[in-house]
Design an enzyme around this catalytic site. Sequence first.
Site, PDB file in Angstrom:
ATOM      1  CG  ASP A 225      12.407   4.001 -32.078  1.00  0.00           C
ATOM      2  OD1 ASP A 225      12.998   5.091 -32.093  1.00  0.00           O
ATOM      3  OD2 ASP A 225      11.191   3.875 -31.836  1.00  0.00           O
ATOM      4  CD  GLU A 274      22.299 -17.965 -34.914  1.00  0.00           C
ATOM      5  OE1 GLU A 274      21.733 -17.934 -36.039  1.00  0.00           O
ATOM      6  OE2 GLU A 274      21.707 -18.305 -33.874  1.00  0.00           O
TER       7      GLU A 274
END
Length: 568
Positions: A225, A274
């Site tokens: 956002d 990751e």
Amino acid sequence: MTDQLTVATADENAAGAAGPAPWWRDAVIYQIYPRSFADSDGDGIGDLPGIRSRLPYLQELGIDAVWLSPFYASPQADAGYDVSDYRTVDPMFGTLDDARELITDAHALGMRVIVDLVPNHSSDQHEWFQRAIAEGPGSPARDRYHFRPGKGTDGEQPPNDWQSLFGGPAWTRTTNPDGTPGDWYLHLFAPEQPDFNWEHPAVADEFRTILRFWLDLGVDGFRIDVAHGLVKAEGLPDAGDASELHLLDVAASPCFDQDGVHEIYRSWRQILDEYPGERIAVAEAWAPSLERLSKYVRPDELHQSFNFSYLGAAWTVEAQRKIIDESLAAMRSVGAPATWTLSNHDVVRHTTRLMNSISGDAAGRRPTAADPVAGLRRGRAATLLMLALPGSAYLYQGEELGLPEVIDLPPEVRQDPAFHRATGQDGFRDGCRVPLPWSGDAAPYGFGPEGGPSWLPQPDSWARLSVAAQDGVPESTLEMYRSALLMRRAHPALGAPDNLTWCEAPEGLLVFERSAPDGPAFRCTVNLTDAPIVIAKPGQALVASGPVDDEAAQVLIPADTTVWWSVA
């Protein structure tokens, strides 16, 4: 949480690598506004168990992922975009266990889950802000937000001329613990939403741990956002223009699109990479140009960014072709997919907006009543055009039902925090947030238990637009979406490849082709006028937004109609 989905290798993630394109490069992502999707407990507000119960519907629709608007703990001053605890589900929506089960079920059905992240501001009830207020001037806790002394003899004027997107100054003055007037704090949105100071290392550390919390829970990505707002210009200088701001304004501003945001997103990308399963981040970013916007999706930053320029484009051949070309070129320059969307929780639904003269106002504020038949016809045509474009598409809940904007909500039921303010964003976002109709002849139309409430009233006309009323009806909007999404996956020329070629066409008709290495080409023809256009039949009709007779050599394309063709 990723074992139910195909996990790409690092080679498949590399730009231009051989093999299947990463899922997000051509995904169809369905936005769910949780309080308006499905209510499981009869309190009139949608919730996570309600969403979970409707996941098979979304699988049948043919989407690849769901994006959930905020469901975190919140006082709900701005419908959940004022977060008081980023690691907890608000009780009105359920529990963390509900979130886990929703993610598990979605994965089992082959769908991914993207959650909203709100890093520009917190709730004023967040423990950090409460501590900053309680401890008063000089507290280190205040450095995590933007506290400043005011101007004027007694500090009675705001620190600068910035305006809130919800109207009025973007500053609110505090009261010191001893009761005297204190410093001011910055809030680009409501006063209940103080902006974080991203220059403070604790803020960056906190959000890295929040990312990991939800990734460990199994989410497949984040919609960020106000992604362009985290970093403010050094020294918080005056904007020099005290006029009101609006959600989709893109002019250069010291409040937005500062270069410092990119360092933040590079660090986030390292975290996302990751985790297995191609986790992604999507920017809700507004920038002065598509070229500036493309910086958010460079290979070491975010994966996608919303294309608000496309959402605001006029319904003309010239405007549509221009924005499609510019969007593809801008994203191509950084190796990112273009994204396309027509509606979301902040703008007027496109079945209404496209019939209004919006004069460059992409949000379509203060919509006027539109002919519902003509609006639906144009909205369906725009949808098929969007879904035929290279890249990723975003759908907003209920658009597959052809829902119009609800423009006649009485003032006493409206809950947009900006509605009762004198200036700023006009507060008419409630009209696109009315709860969905699922079945039945009377409200709440299966949104919750029969005879139960809904947090915003639903129009009587929505009985004929419900899922049950359209399910299995060949010409319904729901079945058009299902057919288009199925064909989008099946046709070899559609999806991720940036393979669009414009074709010669009569005036008022937009025509492009997309080729495939093997198999037939795909052609999209769009009549953007209010009169029918006759063309030579280009191939086999696949999906059409309106009635088309393709048995003869000459085909009449009705006004505001899109047809997909398979071309040998």
